[in-house]
Design an enzyme around this catalytic site. Sequence first.
Site, PDB file in Angstrom:
ATOM      1  N   PRO A  51      -3.622  -5.410  -5.368  1.00 40.75           N
ATOM      2  CA  PRO A  51      -4.799  -5.179  -6.214  1.00 40.75           C
ATOM      3  C   PRO A  51      -4.430  -4.224  -7.341  1.00 40.75           C
ATOM      4  O   PRO A  51      -3.835  -3.172  -7.097  1.00 40.75           O
ATOM      5  CB  PRO A  51      -5.806  -4.538  -5.246  1.00 40.75           C
ATOM      6  CG  PRO A  51      -4.976  -3.942  -4.154  1.00 40.75           C
ATOM      7  CD  PRO A  51      -3.741  -4.788  -4.044  1.00 40.75           C
ATOM      8  N   CYS A  87      -4.028   4.773  -4.873  1.00 40.94           N
ATOM      9  CA  CYS A  87      -4.065   4.882  -6.333  1.00 40.94           C
ATOM     10  C   CYS A  87      -3.718   6.303  -6.772  1.00 40.94           C
ATOM     11  O   CYS A  87      -4.325   7.274  -6.312  1.00 40.94           O
ATOM     12  CB  CYS A  87      -5.445   4.498  -6.859  1.00 40.94           C
ATOM     13  SG  CYS A  87      -5.579   4.618  -8.663  1.00 40.94           S
ATOM     14  N   ASN A 102       5.481  -2.311  -0.061  1.00 36.15           N
ATOM     15  CA  ASN A 102       5.144  -2.407  -1.478  1.00 36.15           C
ATOM     16  C   ASN A 102       5.955  -1.383  -2.267  1.00 36.15           C
ATOM     17  O   ASN A 102       6.190  -0.282  -1.796  1.00 36.15           O
ATOM     18  CB  ASN A 102       3.631  -2.165  -1.650  1.00 36.15           C
ATOM     19  CG  ASN A 102       3.189  -2.083  -3.095  1.00 36.15           C
ATOM     20  OD1 ASN A 102       2.559  -1.120  -3.502  1.00 36.15           O
ATOM     21  ND2 ASN A 102       3.494  -3.092  -3.886  1.00 36.15           N
ATOM     22  N   GLY A 134       3.369  -5.995  -7.101  1.00 35.90           N
ATOM     23  CA  GLY A 134       2.403  -5.467  -8.052  1.00 35.90           C
ATOM     24  C   GLY A 134       2.859  -5.646  -9.480  1.00 35.90           C
ATOM     25  O   GLY A 134       2.767  -6.731 -10.053  1.00 35.90           O
TER      26      GLY A 134
END
Length: 330
Positions: free
Chosen positions: A16, A100, A200, A224
Site C-alpha cells: 500500500p 509509515c 518488504n 513497493g
Amino acid sequence: MRIGSYQLRNRVLLAPMAGITDQPFRRLCAYYGAGLTFSEMMSTNPQVWHTEKSKLRLAHSEDLGLNAVQIAGSDPLEMAQAAAINVEYGAQIIDINMGCPAKKVNRKLAGSALLQFPDLVEKILREVVSAVNVPVTLKIRTGWDKSNRNCVQIGKIAEQCGIQALTVHGRTRACLFEGEAEYDNIKAVKQAIAIPVIANGDIDSARKAKFVLNYTGADAIMIGRAALGNPWLFQAVENLIEHNSISQMPSLKEKCGQILRHIQELHQFYGEQKGYRIARKHVAWYLQGIQPDSVFKQTFNAISDPKEQLIVLEDFFNLILDKKNVRTTT
C-alpha cells in the site's frame, strides 16, 4: 500463502502506497501478477470516512482480487470503528499501518511512531481484531531507530492478538528509505512467530525476490517503490519464485500500450480536473524505464488537457517505436 481463510494466488504482493495504489494502478499490477494489492492508507479520523477522496481510495472491482484496505491511526476505538466501517463497505482484509515513516503521520502518533509504545500497539490490535470478522494484518518496520529495534517483540504481540499476517519493512523509522534493508531482522521475526511473515524492502528484481524469500524464510514478499513505472515486475517475480522460470519482459510496444491505457483510466477515474495531474507522476516513472534522459517529461507536464496528454504521449511512443503517424487516440 493464506491470510485467514483466503488463499492468495501467489506470494508476490503490492505494498500500500499513499497517493499511488489507487484502483487504476492496482488493476495494472494485478494484471501483471500481483497476488494481492492494498488500497492507499486510510485515516481512521471519522471526519474523513465519507469524503469523496476516501471513496476514491476505497474504490474496488472484482478484477483486482481480494479487497484489502489499509488503515492508519492511533486511537484503539477509532481504529476499530474504522475497520468495521471499511468491512461494511466491502473490505475483505484489514491491514493496520504501523510502518509509515512520514512526519505528518508520525506527528499524530500513527504509522511507525506506534512502535515506540508496545502497550498501545497491543490495545489497537486487540480492538481492531475483535471489531471485524475478516482477517486483520499488520505492517511494521524493524523499530523506531537502530537503538530501539523491537520488531520481534511487536511480531509476538501481533500473533497473540490474532493478527493473521505480518509485513516487515527491513528498516527502522529513522532510516526512512536510506541504507540497505535489514533482512537479518526479518529473518529473526519469521523464526520467532508462526503466523505468515511478508518481507518488504529493496525488492527490485525477480532474483532479489527469490534471494529474500530464501534468506529470510518469509512466506511472501511485498514490492513497493520498485513497482513505480514498472508494474510488469510482478510478472517476472511470480514466474521465478512460483514456477522457477525466467520470463521475458513485455515488449516496448506492449508497455507503451499499457501506459496509454493506464493514463486514460486515470483520466476517467479522477475526472478531467484531477486526472491529468495524477498522470504526470506516473508518466515520469514510466519514462525512467523507457527513456530516462528524455526531455519529454517537461513537455508532458506542461499539458493540462487530458485528451492532449494522450495524443502527445502516443506521438512520443510512436517516435520511439518508429511508427510515425499511427495514432489511435482522438
